[in-house]
Design a protein around this motif. Structure first.
Motif, short mmCIF file in Angstrom:
data_model
loop_
_atom_site.label_atom_id
_atom_site.label_comp_id
_atom_site.label_asym_id
_atom_site.label_seq_id
_atom_site.Cartn_x
_atom_site.Cartn_y
_atom_site.Cartn_z
N GLU A 188 -9.39 -4.77 -5.44
CA GLU A 188 -8.56 -5.74 -4.70
C GLU A 188 -9.46 -6.63 -3.84
OE1 GLU A 188 -5.47 -6.13 -5.37
OE2 GLU A 188 -4.97 -4.24 -6.37
N GLU B 214 -4.21 -10.23 -1.86
CA GLU B 214 -5.21 -9.23 -2.27
C GLU B 214 -5.78 -8.53 -1.03
OE1 GLU B 214 -4.79 -8.87 -5.25
OE2 GLU B 214 -5.04 -10.66 -6.49
N HIS C 259 -3.44 -5.95 -0.29
CA HIS C 259 -3.59 -4.84 -1.25
C HIS C 259 -4.78 -3.95 -0.87
CE1 HIS C 259 -1.42 -7.37 -4.60
NE2 HIS C 259 -0.64 -7.05 -3.59
N GLN D 204 2.94 -3.98 -5.23
CA GLN D 204 1.70 -4.60 -5.74
C GLN D 204 2.00 -5.36 -7.03
OE1 GLN D 204 -1.09 -2.03 -7.59
NE2 GLN D 204 -2.69 -3.59 -7.70
N GLU E 216 1.28 -9.21 -8.15
CA GLU E 216 0.37 -9.54 -9.26
C GLU E 216 1.07 -10.45 -10.26
OE1 GLU E 216 -2.49 -8.97 -8.57
OE2 GLU E 216 -2.73 -7.03 -7.61
FE LIG Z 1 -4.04 -7.23 -6.11
#
Ligand SMILES: [Fe+2]
Ligand SMILES: [Fe+2]
Lengths: 183, 251
Positions: free
Chosen positions: B53, B85, B88, B163, B167
């Motif tokens: 990430e 990100e 994440h 997540q 994405e």
């Molecule tokens: Fe990610």
């Protein structure tokens, strides 16, 4: 002194230029900065800076300039930004951004709020006030991180002055143009 | 390709900076690859994923810095991706540490940054990062959600589902950018194909057949459709995944 539509557009477009410059600078630092927590902080703040630039870019269109129009500030302020972008160590990057550049820009935004008519120019004041609140939150987050990880604090407490001095020495950042030049 | 074979230096750029807590390895085989039933399997995965990430933040940030003249809308999407990100990274760090992990305990790989930031144009970077690696991530997360649910690990199901939603957004904006670019200039399709070939060659050099052979999941058709792939592309991804599984399964 009252401001014309074009003068207001020039202020807003200059603010947008600076926001985009800061977003790109922080973005370039992300891969080069070793500390994971700082990459995360910068990564989150890239999005803040982008949204702020975007709202200024939409407002500038309402002020009869092109959508997402940016105006390069006066050269002396560009030099301050470029000097800031050359900052090398992580503590200096953090201090330069959160202790010098953002507070300096906030002062210029507040100065605009003092100058503009809040009824005539209410949409701009709303955008700028929102950004000022977000700056406070960003600065606070950097302070929290520095408390958690003291190694991110500057050892040389005089360092911020080297950036702050030239920053405050630029009285006005807008490179005003001849009438109707930005339409 | 064996794990001892040399890298093609032209396919990899410099790595991103890491602090002294972390040890970077260049090949999958040098990582802590625990078998599926090993008690550390999941915890090691959280650490590895956290760093992947981080590569996601680094790649999106690098492209924002490198392509100032790109369309503002795609730059906004990349800026958003930086924040997603980064979140994440924090999500995987939280679950990793709450289950007893210590940062830097396992080696990390930075091949995503080394491969992607080495590509010279934004189209190639988005094709490889978002449309290839992250689309593969959608497939992987779908499988991982099912597995976590079977184990009754609701905290992990929640993490993976959120997540995955992020994405899908990242893959979608890249797909839109790729289609628009090809519509304007059909020759860009060659650039896309070239970038994918370079990236898959580089990826194989990092992973080796051992790393690729450990992949068990198929394409997530619904996720890929939501992410803006065309029906034909989704079918092709499924066929490819089935072939890959069959060929490694027979070894
Ligand atoms: Fe990610
Ligand atoms: Fe992503």
């Amino acid at each position: 002194m009252s401001l014309s539509v074009q003068q207001r557009a020039e202020f807003v477009a200059t603010f947008r230029f600076i926001q985009v410059f800061l977003m790109e600078t922080i973005a370039r630092w992300v891969p080069q900065t070793p500390e994971m927590e700082v990459k995360v902080l910068f990564g989150r703040h890239i999005w803040e800076l982008a949204q702020q630039a975007d709202s200024l870019g939409k407002r500038v269109y309402e002020l009869r300039a092109p959508l997402q129009f940016s105006l390069r500030p006066v050269e002396s302020y560009v030099q301050v930004l470029e000097e800031f972008a050359r900052t090398e160590t992580t503590p200096q990057k953090i201090s330069g951004f959160y202790d010098v550049i953002l507070p300096g820009l906030a002062a210029r935004y507040r100065n605009y709020l003092e100058r503009t008519d809040h009824l005539l120019d209410e949409p701009t004041t709303r955008v700028v006030e929102k950004i000022l609140n977000e700056f406070q939150k960003m600065i606070k987050e950097s302070e929290t991180l520095r408390k958690e990880l003291p190694q991110l604090c500057l050892a040389d407490k005089n360092w911020p002055a080297h950036l702050a001095k030239p920053e405050v020495s630029v009285p006005t950042i807008v490179a005003h143009r001849p009438s109707a030049a930005i339409a | 390709m064996s794990a001892t074979q040399n890298f093609d230096a032209a396919l990899f750029g410099d790595g991103p900076a890491r602090d002294e807590r972390f040890t970077e390895k260049r090949r999958w085989a040098e990582c802590a690859n625990f078998p599926n039933d090993h008690p550390l399997k999941h915890i090691e995965f959280f650490h590895r994923q956290m760093n992947e990430e981080m590569n996601g933040v680094e790649n999106a940030a690098q492209s924002l810095a490198d392509f100032p003249d790109a369309d503002w809308n795609v730059r906004m999407s990349m800026a958003r991706q930086c924040a997603d990100e980064a979140r994440h990274v924090e999500m995987f760090r939280r679950i990793f540490e709450s289950r007893g992990g210590q940062l830097g305990e396992y080696p990390i790989l930075n091949f995503q940054y080394r491969i992607i930031a080495n590509l010279g144009d934004l189209l190639s970077r988005l094709v490889v990062q978002n449309r290839s690696f992250e689309a593969g991530g959608i497939d992987a997360v779908t499988y991982a959600i099912d597995e976590a649910r079977k184990r009754g690990d609701q905290e992990l199901v929640d993490l993976f589902e959120m997540q995955q939603a992020d994405e899908i957004t990242h893959v979608r904006f890249a797909n839109e950018f790729v289609y628009q670019t090809i519509r304007k200039d059909p020759r860009a399709a060659l650039q896309v194909a070239r970038a994918l070939t370079l990236a898959s060659t580089a990826f194989m050099q990092v992973m080796g057949s051992e790393g690729v052979g450990s992949v068990e999941y198929l394409a997530d058709e619904r996720g890929r459709l939501e992410a803006g792939f065309g029906l034909e592309e989704v079918k092709a991804a499924t066929t490819q995944a089935m072939k890959r599984r069959a060929s490694y399964g027979s070894h």
